[in-house]
Design an enzyme around this catalytic site. Structure first.
Site, short mmCIF file in Angstrom:
data_model
loop_
_atom_site.label_atom_id
_atom_site.label_comp_id
_atom_site.label_asym_id
_atom_site.label_seq_id
_atom_site.Cartn_x
_atom_site.Cartn_y
_atom_site.Cartn_z
N LYS A 24 0.84 -1.20 0.00
CA LYS A 24 0.00 0.00 0.00
C LYS A 24 0.88 1.26 0.00
CE LYS A 24 -4.16 0.95 2.69
NZ LYS A 24 -4.68 0.84 4.05
N THR A 65 -10.65 -0.18 14.29
CA THR A 65 -11.11 -0.69 15.59
C THR A 65 -12.29 -1.63 15.30
OG1 THR A 65 -12.50 1.28 15.82
CG2 THR A 65 -10.41 1.30 16.97
N GLU A 69 -17.87 8.47 3.83
CA GLU A 69 -17.18 8.03 2.61
C GLU A 69 -17.83 8.63 1.36
OE1 GLU A 69 -16.60 3.78 2.40
OE2 GLU A 69 -15.94 3.76 4.48
N LYS A 118 -18.77 10.99 19.31
CA LYS A 118 -18.69 10.21 18.07
C LYS A 118 -19.75 9.10 18.09
CE LYS A 118 -17.10 8.04 14.47
NZ LYS A 118 -16.75 8.45 13.16
N LEU A 148 -33.14 10.96 6.44
CA LEU A 148 -34.52 10.50 6.54
C LEU A 148 -34.95 9.83 5.24
CD1 LEU A 148 -36.59 13.22 8.49
CD2 LEU A 148 -35.90 10.95 9.26
N GLY A 168 -25.96 0.56 5.93
CA GLY A 168 -24.79 -0.32 5.93
C GLY A 168 -23.55 0.52 6.14
N CYS A 194 -19.16 1.77 9.64
CA CYS A 194 -19.20 2.50 10.93
C CYS A 194 -20.48 2.31 11.74
CB CYS A 194 -19.00 3.99 10.68
SG CYS A 194 -17.34 4.37 10.16
C1 UDX Z 1 -21.06 7.38 8.64
C2 UDX Z 1 -21.28 8.76 9.28
O1 UDX Z 1 -22.13 9.54 8.46
C3 UDX Z 1 -19.95 9.47 9.48
O2 UDX Z 1 -20.17 10.69 10.16
C4 UDX Z 1 -19.02 8.58 10.30
O3 UDX Z 1 -17.76 9.18 10.45
C5 UDX Z 1 -18.88 7.21 9.64
O4 UDX Z 1 -20.17 6.63 9.44
P1 UDX Z 1 -20.62 6.49 6.17
O5 UDX Z 1 -20.59 5.11 6.74
O6 UDX Z 1 -19.56 6.87 5.19
O7 UDX Z 1 -20.55 7.59 7.33
O8 UDX Z 1 -22.02 6.62 5.44
P2 UDX Z 1 -23.33 7.52 5.48
O9 UDX Z 1 -23.32 8.41 4.30
O10 UDX Z 1 -23.58 8.12 6.79
O11 UDX Z 1 -24.43 6.37 5.20
C6 UDX Z 1 -24.56 5.23 6.04
C7 UDX Z 1 -25.67 4.32 5.56
O12 UDX Z 1 -26.94 4.93 5.72
C8 UDX Z 1 -25.57 3.96 4.07
O13 UDX Z 1 -25.90 2.61 3.89
C9 UDX Z 1 -26.61 4.86 3.41
O14 UDX Z 1 -27.12 4.33 2.22
C10 UDX Z 1 -27.68 4.88 4.50
N1 UDX Z 1 -28.55 6.07 4.44
C11 UDX Z 1 -28.05 7.31 4.63
C12 UDX Z 1 -29.92 5.89 4.21
O15 UDX Z 1 -30.40 4.75 4.05
N2 UDX Z 1 -30.72 6.98 4.19
C13 UDX Z 1 -30.25 8.26 4.39
O16 UDX Z 1 -31.06 9.20 4.38
C14 UDX Z 1 -28.87 8.44 4.61
#
Ligand code: UDX
Length: 430
Positions: A31, A82, A150, A202, A248, A255, A258
């Site tokens: 990497k 983690t 992400e 967090k 919402l 998924g 995190c």
């Molecule tokens: C999340 C947090 O947003 C971020 O602050 C933290 O640091 C890491 O975890 P991430 O996992 O990148 O970030 O994705 P995020 O955009 O929050 O979406 C998480 C999941 O929720 C996805 O599966 C997404 O499709 C779903 N989602 C999100 C919904 O189903 N509806 C929504 O309105 C928003």
């Protein structure tokens, strides 16, 4: 920057972009070699441009040696994974081993900043560990939780809603404030708290967002029973500023690496204190069975799924990433195979990751376009909200498929348009 995953690499590249001198360390030699030549192991909007630019301009370098990365550093950020351990407990072994490795190389006052998502109390444990190994070294330990999502991680870093640091030394706070000064000067909120509060922020933030998602998904199921439209309900709710419209969007379930992991870790940390998070447990329970909603919609129209061909569009856990960790697509595809269906799948970015992480990938036919995926399919499932799926050529799709069912797990298509093209449409909560 210790660790070059999503958090470490994005933070490193962004700090370099802000003008700091950054060294990124990872134990993965391959990497690091790729990164040295400007190739990012992750797909992230803006990374392709900022990584080579900052290498060229001499602000970021990469190494596998602590002896190269640590001496002279004002700040050392711990950005290692983690993962979920037994019963959801956060496995902190990578964090502790990074601390052990790095502290012996500290040569002058350094702030060790934990950016890895760790349970409340970890800053204190890290301090105790350092005092055991090198009591003579001059350093402080701080927490600086990361809230980036992400796909928009670089944007989130450079335009944060807030920067949170958990410190119990004003000297450490000053160094962190200086590091973030370019963002603070542009108006970002910098909030310094005691370490325990920062650490909990967090987990509380992620749990709250996940709770919003499970909440709207429950409302979506009820909308279907009473003929309401969840998109309208969510919008109307969100106009109340106390609620807000974001997070919402009803869907197949949340998924990603995190939400599930962090929520489980908070529940476990609660148990360690003899405390039960009832609401947070409920949000996980809702999400754990969420995939069945999609499967049941298929069964409602097709009956037994054995021998049926199902086209799956979308494997990433959300659009804008190639990441499939904890993606609902993994559960849904697994359930389709368990029901004896033939799965044909496509994702514009995430097919390689899916092939590597899904144990039964050899039973799936992977396609190179969305249209090809639909070939002779009895039904089409949309599981990720990629823009290209919003613009499907419905006439061509109709000729390709042998059936007429579209299950839109992200509510990205217009029911009227889909139905007038001759399909049966099933959305979520409408
Ligand atoms: C999340 C947090 O947003 C971020 O602050 C933290 O640091 C890491 O975890 P991430 O996992 O990148 O970030 O994705 P995020 O955009 O929050 O979406 C998480 C999941 O929720 C996805 O599966 C997404 O499709 C779903 N989602 C999100 C919904 O189903 N509806 C929504 O309105 C928003």
């Amino acid at each position: 920057m210790i660790g070059t995953g999503y958090v470490g690499l994005v933070t490193g590249v962004c700090f370099a972009e802000l003008g700091h001198s950054v060294t990124c360390l990872d134990i993965d030699k391959e990497k690091i070699e790729e990164l040295k030549s400007g190739i990012s192991p992750i797909f992230e909007e803006g990374m392709e441009e900022l990584l080579p630019k900052n290498i060229r301009e001499g602000r970021i370098s990469f190494t596998t040696h602590y002896a190269e990365a640590i001496p002279g550093a004002d700040l050392v950020f711990l950005c290692v994974q983690t993962p979920s351990g037994e019963y959801g407990k956060a496995d902190l072994s990578y964090v502790y081993s990074a601390v052990r490795e790095c502290v012996t190389h500290i040569d002058e006052y350094t702030v060790i900043v934990n950016k890895s998502t760790c349970p409340v109390g970890t800053v204190r444990t890290i301090k105790e560990l350092i005092n055991e190994i090198v009591p003579e070294k001059e350093c402080d330990v701080a927490s600086n939780p990361e809230f980036l999502a992400e796909g928009v991680a670089i944007h989130d870093f450079l335009e944060p809603d807030r920067i949170i640091v958990g410190v119990d030394s004003s000297r450490a706070e000053k160094v962190l404030r200086e590091a973030y000064a370019p963002l603070i000067d542009k108006g970002s909120v910098f909030l310094a708290t005691i370490p325990q509060s920062a650490e909990l922020m967090k987990y509380a933030s992620n749990s709250f967002l996940a709770m919003k998602l499970s909440f709207i998904n429950e409302i979506a199921d009820f909308c279907e029973l009473v003929g309401a439209d969840v998109n309208e309900v969510a919008y109307g709710m969100g106009l109340d500023k106390r609620i807000g419209t974001r997070y919402l969007k009803a869907s197949i379930g949340f998924g990603g690496s995190c939400f599930g992991k962090d929520v489980r870790a908070l529940i476990h940390r609660g148990e360690e204190e003899g405390y039960e998070f009832k609401m947070i447990k409920a949000l996980i329970a809702v999400n754990n069975t969420r995939y069945l909603t999609t499967i049941n919609k298929l069964k409602k129209h097709l009956g037994n799924l054995k021998g049926k061909t199902i086209a799956v569009l979308g494997l990433a856990y959300k659009a804008g990433t190639d990441d499939t960790r904890d993606s609902q697509s993994l559960r849904i595809v697994f359930e389709l195979l368990a029901n004896g269906a033939q799965v044909q799948a496509f994702d514009p970015r995430a097919m390689e990751h899916f092939k590597k992480t899904f144990a039964r990938a050899n039973e799936i036919i992977f396609s190179t376009t969305a249209l090809e995926t639909a070939d002779s399919a009895d039904a089409l499932l949309i599981l990720t909200e990629w823009n290209e799926f919003k613009e499907l050529d419905l006439t061509a799709l109709k000729t390709k498929m042998s059936g007429t069912l579209i299950v839109d797990g992200r509510n990205i298509l217009d029911r009227k348009i889909v139905e007038s093209a001759g399909f049966t449409y099933e959305g979520i909560g409408r």
